[in-house]
Design a protein around this motif. Sequence first.
Motif, PDB file in Angstrom:
ATOM      1  N   MET B   7      71.372   0.556  11.853  1.00  0.00           N
ATOM      2  CA  MET B   7      71.361   2.012  11.963  1.00  0.00           C
ATOM      3  C   MET B   7      70.602   2.454  13.207  1.00  0.00           C
ATOM      4  N   ARG B   8      69.470   1.773  13.486  1.00  0.00           N
ATOM      5  CA  ARG B   8      68.718   2.129  14.702  1.00  0.00           C
ATOM      6  C   ARG B   8      69.565   1.862  15.931  1.00  0.00           C
ATOM      7  N   HIS B   9      70.228   0.694  15.935  1.00  0.00           N
ATOM      8  CA  HIS B   9      71.105   0.381  17.072  1.00  0.00           C
ATOM      9  C   HIS B   9      72.176   1.441  17.242  1.00  0.00           C
ATOM     10  N   ALA B  10      72.789   1.828  16.113  1.00  0.00           N
ATOM     11  CA  ALA B  10      73.869   2.805  16.180  1.00  0.00           C
ATOM     12  C   ALA B  10      73.357   4.130  16.728  1.00  0.00           C
ATOM     13  N   LEU B  11      72.146   4.537  16.291  1.00  0.00           N
ATOM     14  CA  LEU B  11      71.611   5.823  16.744  1.00  0.00           C
ATOM     15  C   LEU B  11      71.310   5.804  18.238  1.00  0.00           C
ATOM     16  N   VAL B  12      70.704   4.692  18.708  1.00  0.00           N
ATOM     17  CA  VAL B  12      70.353   4.629  20.135  1.00  0.00           C
ATOM     18  C   VAL B  12      71.626   4.629  20.980  1.00  0.00           C
ATOM     19  N   THR B  13      72.567   3.733  20.653  1.00  0.00           N
ATOM     20  CA  THR B  13      73.803   3.675  21.431  1.00  0.00           C
ATOM     21  C   THR B  13      74.572   4.985  21.326  1.00  0.00           C
ATOM     22  N   GLY B  14      74.657   5.516  20.090  1.00  0.00           N
ATOM     23  CA  GLY B  14      75.380   6.764  19.901  1.00  0.00           C
ATOM     24  C   GLY B  14      74.794   7.893  20.733  1.00  0.00           C
ATOM     25  N   SER B  15      73.466   7.964  20.793  1.00  0.00           N
ATOM     26  CA  SER B  15      72.844   9.018  21.592  1.00  0.00           C
ATOM     27  C   SER B  15      73.184   8.853  23.064  1.00  0.00           C
ATOM     28  N   ALA B  16      73.085   7.616  23.556  1.00  0.00           N
ATOM     29  CA  ALA B  16      73.398   7.376  24.970  1.00  0.00           C
ATOM     30  C   ALA B  16      74.843   7.769  25.263  1.00  0.00           C
ATOM     31  N   VAL B  17      75.756   7.325  24.409  1.00  0.00           N
ATOM     32  CA  VAL B  17      77.172   7.632  24.607  1.00  0.00           C
ATOM     33  C   VAL B  17      77.398   9.142  24.508  1.00  0.00           C
ATOM     34  N   VAL B 118      92.062  -3.337  16.089  1.00  0.00           N
ATOM     35  CA  VAL B 118      91.571  -2.177  15.345  1.00  0.00           C
ATOM     36  C   VAL B 118      90.182  -1.787  15.816  1.00  0.00           C
ATOM     37  N   ARG B 119      89.348  -2.806  16.091  1.00  0.00           N
ATOM     38  CA  ARG B 119      87.995  -2.522  16.567  1.00  0.00           C
ATOM     39  C   ARG B 119      88.025  -1.770  17.883  1.00  0.00           C
ATOM     40  N   VAL B 120      88.927  -2.205  18.776  1.00  0.00           N
ATOM     41  CA  VAL B 120      89.005  -1.537  20.067  1.00  0.00           C
ATOM     42  C   VAL B 120      89.506  -0.107  19.891  1.00  0.00           C
ATOM     43  N   LEU B 121      90.489   0.071  19.001  1.00  0.00           N
ATOM     44  CA  LEU B 121      91.076   1.397  18.828  1.00  0.00           C
ATOM     45  C   LEU B 121      90.101   2.359  18.174  1.00  0.00           C
ATOM     46  N   PHE B 122      89.348   1.893  17.189  1.00  0.00           N
ATOM     47  CA  PHE B 122      88.566   2.828  16.390  1.00  0.00           C
ATOM     48  C   PHE B 122      87.060   2.570  16.436  1.00  0.00           C
ATOM     49  N   GLY B 123      86.620   1.600  17.212  1.00  0.00           N
ATOM     50  CA  GLY B 123      85.193   1.411  17.416  1.00  0.00           C
ATOM     51  C   GLY B 123      84.499   0.709  16.260  1.00  0.00           C
ATOM     52  N   SER B 124      83.275   0.264  16.530  1.00  0.00           N
ATOM     53  CA  SER B 124      82.522  -0.448  15.497  1.00  0.00           C
ATOM     54  C   SER B 124      81.050  -0.200  15.752  1.00  0.00           C
ATOM     55  N   ILE B 125      80.611   1.035  15.558  1.00  0.00           N
ATOM     56  CA  ILE B 125      79.256   1.406  15.973  1.00  0.00           C
ATOM     57  C   ILE B 125      78.206   0.785  15.068  1.00  0.00           C
ATOM     58  N   PHE B 126      78.595   0.377  13.865  1.00  0.00           N
ATOM     59  CA  PHE B 126      77.615  -0.245  12.973  1.00  0.00           C
ATOM     60  C   PHE B 126      77.497  -1.751  13.193  1.00  0.00           C
ATOM     61  N   GLY B 127      78.246  -2.285  14.147  1.00  0.00           N
ATOM     62  CA  GLY B 127      78.192  -3.728  14.364  1.00  0.00           C
ATOM     63  C   GLY B 127      77.661  -4.108  15.731  1.00  0.00           C
ATOM     64  N   LEU B 128      76.675  -3.369  16.245  1.00  0.00           N
ATOM     65  CA  LEU B 128      76.218  -3.618  17.608  1.00  0.00           C
ATOM     66  C   LEU B 128      75.030  -4.582  17.626  1.00  0.00           C
ATOM     67  N   SER B 129      74.992  -5.438  18.666  1.00  0.00           N
ATOM     68  CA  SER B 129      73.846  -6.329  18.821  1.00  0.00           C
ATOM     69  C   SER B 129      72.822  -5.667  19.741  1.00  0.00           C
ATOM     70  N   THR B 130      71.621  -6.281  19.799  1.00  0.00           N
ATOM     71  CA  THR B 130      70.571  -5.720  20.651  1.00  0.00           C
ATOM     72  C   THR B 130      71.022  -5.661  22.099  1.00  0.00           C
ATOM     73  N   ALA B 131      71.767  -6.694  22.550  1.00  0.00           N
ATOM     74  CA  ALA B 131      72.243  -6.715  23.931  1.00  0.00           C
ATOM     75  C   ALA B 131      73.224  -5.564  24.169  1.00  0.00           C
ATOM     76  N   ASP B 132      74.117  -5.311  23.172  1.00  0.00           N
ATOM     77  CA  ASP B 132      75.055  -4.199  23.291  1.00  0.00           C
ATOM     78  C   ASP B 132      74.324  -2.887  23.506  1.00  0.00           C
ATOM     79  N   VAL B 133      73.258  -2.701  22.710  1.00  0.00           N
ATOM     80  CA  VAL B 133      72.500  -1.451  22.789  1.00  0.00           C
ATOM     81  C   VAL B 133      71.909  -1.291  24.178  1.00  0.00           C
ATOM     82  N   ARG B 134      71.291  -2.388  24.690  1.00  0.00           N
ATOM     83  CA  ARG B 134      70.656  -2.302  25.999  1.00  0.00           C
ATOM     84  C   ARG B 134      71.700  -1.943  27.055  1.00  0.00           C
TER      85      ARG B 134
END
Lengths: 282, 275
Positions: B7-17, B118-134
């Motif tokens: 959830m923290r990863h999703a929030l950080v990435t989501g905010s940046a995006v 499907v992942r590419v089409l509709f995203g997967s914000i709950f499956g992000l790694s720390t590297a993805d977030v950075r």
Amino acid sequence: MPTSAVFTGLDWHPVHDARELVAYPFMQHALAAGTIVAVTAGVVGWFMVLRRQSFAGHTLSLTAFTGASAAGLAGVPVIAGYYLACGAGAVALAAASGSRRSLSRESAATGSVQALALALGFLFISLYHGLLSDLDSLLFGTFLGVTRDQVLVLLLVAAPTLALVAVAARPLLYASVDPDVAGAAGIRVRLLGLGFLLVLGISVAETAQITGALLVFALLVTPAAAAHRITARPVAGVAVSVALALAVTWTGLALAYFSVYPVGFWITSVAFAVYVVARAAT
Amino acid sequence: MLAQEFMRHALVTGSAVGIACGLVGWFVVLRAQVFAGDALSHVAFTGALAAAALGVDLRAGLFGATILGGVAIGGLGERARADDTVIGTLFAWTLGLGVLFLALFTTNGSATNGAAGVRVLFGSIFGLSTADVRTSVVLAAVAVAILAAIARPLLYASLDAGVAAAQGVPVRSLGLVFLALVGLVAAEATQAVGALLLLGLLAAPAGAAHRLTARPWAGLCLSGGFALASVWVGLTLAYVFPMVPPSTVIVSTAVAIYAAAMSLPSLGRLTRVNP
């Protein structure tokens, strides 16, 4: 990759191959459906390109996906979902974009309608827990499962749609080329605009059954865009657009039948090649 | 909710995006280029699937395709503002290529890879790694920095291209840089909300902001704020109701904000400034 590996079904004998193409009922249905769809898309697409409403056309084509997934979830026939969703999408677009006065406002409105339609479509798919292959064929189409009844429904919907366009063709052309002057001359420009969006929605719902929601757009926009480059005269333009759409659909279906690659890839690629040739030649 | 790492990863990435989409989207709507953004979102899909089919890094395909696509769309049109027919024709074919790559990928790869499309089409914000977030935070910062650097001349060129060109503003190259920037943001957002839904973050918050104010800086702030709010509200609701996919809630929230702004009387008439 060698050609023989791509076209596994072909034995390189023109007469024999052509006969095989129409030998099976499923292929006859696919060709008949493709023909109906191509004529509708060619005519309606020509007006869509003239009115610069490609974005609206694309948005409606994605609404088709929402309709199909909603129908799947509700357990009603997918065809009903296609037509209902595209009709609703057309009304929503007409309401959201207002009087088409501001280009930037219309583009934001269309984009928002599209995003909402897709978001809902994805929600329905997730709630349905359907198979992934279903999603693929909703989005990218299939020509293997076209039934006789489906062809009949296509024909029954396409004929009145085309008749409607034929009746309204003159004022629609006027209103598309110069809305202000047409409005001053007493033509009801806004009503025509809504009517055209509805016709566009119906055509999209038809085409989506064959090409899938994501690829409708190739048949709507590409032959019409090529036709507009070839001639500026309305009647000739519509004729060229229909002829190109037919050629693209038949070639695409034949290539898909004999090859290992999906029909969506062939139809879009043939269409694009036609457009490139038209652009280079004019 | 914040105790969960995903959830923290999703929030950080989501905010940046969200911030990147909101700010860039304001200019996209101003220039009436939402359709180009739409096209780039589909280019993102094809790029990612091409990378998957060829076995190279997904992200390389994604960013390479969208940035090239942005430049191509810009290069085809007059003054780097392509007309919608050219865009439509190009991306109809791009999608067809995407289908081919999807077919190649699912026949060559293992069966579990079918979900990648499907992942590419509709995203997967709950499956992000720390590297993805950075990566997403760095890329969003880069996008915002580029936008800040070109914002003034871009605003001028968008409002009146003719006068701006006469004053020596490089209108054409600005248009190209801007479309490449839209491509960058599209690729970034694809990882969070998916190729098909990023238009919601690009168009809806910006459309609402344009409706509420004609002032550029206030509009940019509103647009970024709306996008950020959509992401936060969307992620929270998706956490509370796990049935509903996060990208759906995010985009629905953004569209709800847009609908609310459209139903309000325009504040633009009250606050309009004469440039």
